[in-house]
Motif scaffolding. Structure first.
Motif, PDB file in Angstrom:
ATOM      1  N   PRO A 237      -5.106  34.690-148.924  1.00  0.00           N
ATOM      2  CA  PRO A 237      -4.088  34.875-147.874  1.00  0.00           C
ATOM      3  C   PRO A 237      -4.681  34.900-146.465  1.00  0.00           C
ATOM      4  CG  PRO A 237      -3.794  36.483-149.632  1.00  0.00           C
ATOM      5  CD  PRO A 237      -5.073  35.745-149.914  1.00  0.00           C
ATOM      6  N   GLU A 238      -5.900  35.395-146.317  1.00  0.00           N
ATOM      7  CA  GLU A 238      -6.542  35.406-144.993  1.00  0.00           C
ATOM      8  C   GLU A 238      -6.852  33.987-144.529  1.00  0.00           C
ATOM      9  OE1 GLU A 238      -9.817  38.120-144.643  1.00  0.00           O
ATOM     10  OE2 GLU A 238      -8.705  39.709-145.664  1.00  0.00           O
ATOM     11  N   LEU A 239      -7.240  33.127-145.456  1.00  0.00           N
ATOM     12  CA  LEU A 239      -7.494  31.730-145.119  1.00  0.00           C
ATOM     13  C   LEU A 239      -6.194  31.049-144.709  1.00  0.00           C
ATOM     14  CD1 LEU A 239      -9.377  29.281-144.972  1.00  0.00           C
ATOM     15  CD2 LEU A 239      -8.946  28.925-147.407  1.00  0.00           C
ATOM     16  N   LEU A 240      -5.144  31.289-145.465  1.00  0.00           N
ATOM     17  CA  LEU A 240      -3.844  30.698-145.138  1.00  0.00           C
ATOM     18  C   LEU A 240      -3.368  31.130-143.755  1.00  0.00           C
ATOM     19  CD1 LEU A 240      -1.433  28.995-145.937  1.00  0.00           C
ATOM     20  CD2 LEU A 240      -0.491  30.981-147.109  1.00  0.00           C
ATOM     21  N   ALA A 241      -3.667  32.353-143.374  1.00  0.00           N
ATOM     22  CA  ALA A 241      -3.230  32.871-142.078  1.00  0.00           C
ATOM     23  C   ALA A 241      -3.889  32.150-140.899  1.00  0.00           C
ATOM     24  CB  ALA A 241      -3.508  34.367-141.993  1.00  0.00           C
ATOM     25  N   ILE A 242      -5.081  31.586-141.113  1.00  0.00           N
ATOM     26  CA  ILE A 242      -5.767  30.935-139.990  1.00  0.00           C
ATOM     27  C   ILE A 242      -5.676  29.409-140.016  1.00  0.00           C
ATOM     28  CG2 ILE A 242      -7.369  32.835-139.598  1.00  0.00           C
ATOM     29  CD1 ILE A 242      -9.512  31.158-141.052  1.00  0.00           C
ATOM     30  N   LEU A 243      -5.292  28.846-141.161  1.00  0.00           N
ATOM     31  CA  LEU A 243      -5.190  27.391-141.249  1.00  0.00           C
ATOM     32  C   LEU A 243      -3.929  26.882-140.548  1.00  0.00           C
ATOM     33  CD1 LEU A 243      -6.194  26.612-144.937  1.00  0.00           C
ATOM     34  CD2 LEU A 243      -7.479  26.092-142.864  1.00  0.00           C
TER      35      LEU A 243
END
Length: 63
Positions: free
Chosen positions: A9-15
């Motif tokens: 979810p942290e990756l999705l938040a920045i992509l």
């Protein structure tokens, strides 16, 4: 066609979409990141988002 590793979810938040720079939506069933603004779906392979326009599927096109 689900990935072995769930998307962080942290990756999705920045992509963001490389075309429109807008946020992406994760489609777990298709294992893709969706850019509504660009009309593209970026694949996720082995848990890694492939953020290349030439690898993206146009929304509405067959999988």
């Amino acid at each position: 066609m689900t990935s072995a590793t769930p998307l962080d979810p942290e990756l999705l938040a920045i992509l963001v979409c490389p075309v429109t720079r807008t946020p992406l939506r994760y489609d777990r069933e298709a294992d893709e990141l969706i850019s509504e603004a660009a009309g593209l779906a970026y694949p996720i392979r082995d848990g890694v988002p492939v953020m290349l326009v030439e690898e993206a599927r146009k929304l509405g096109a067959s999988r």
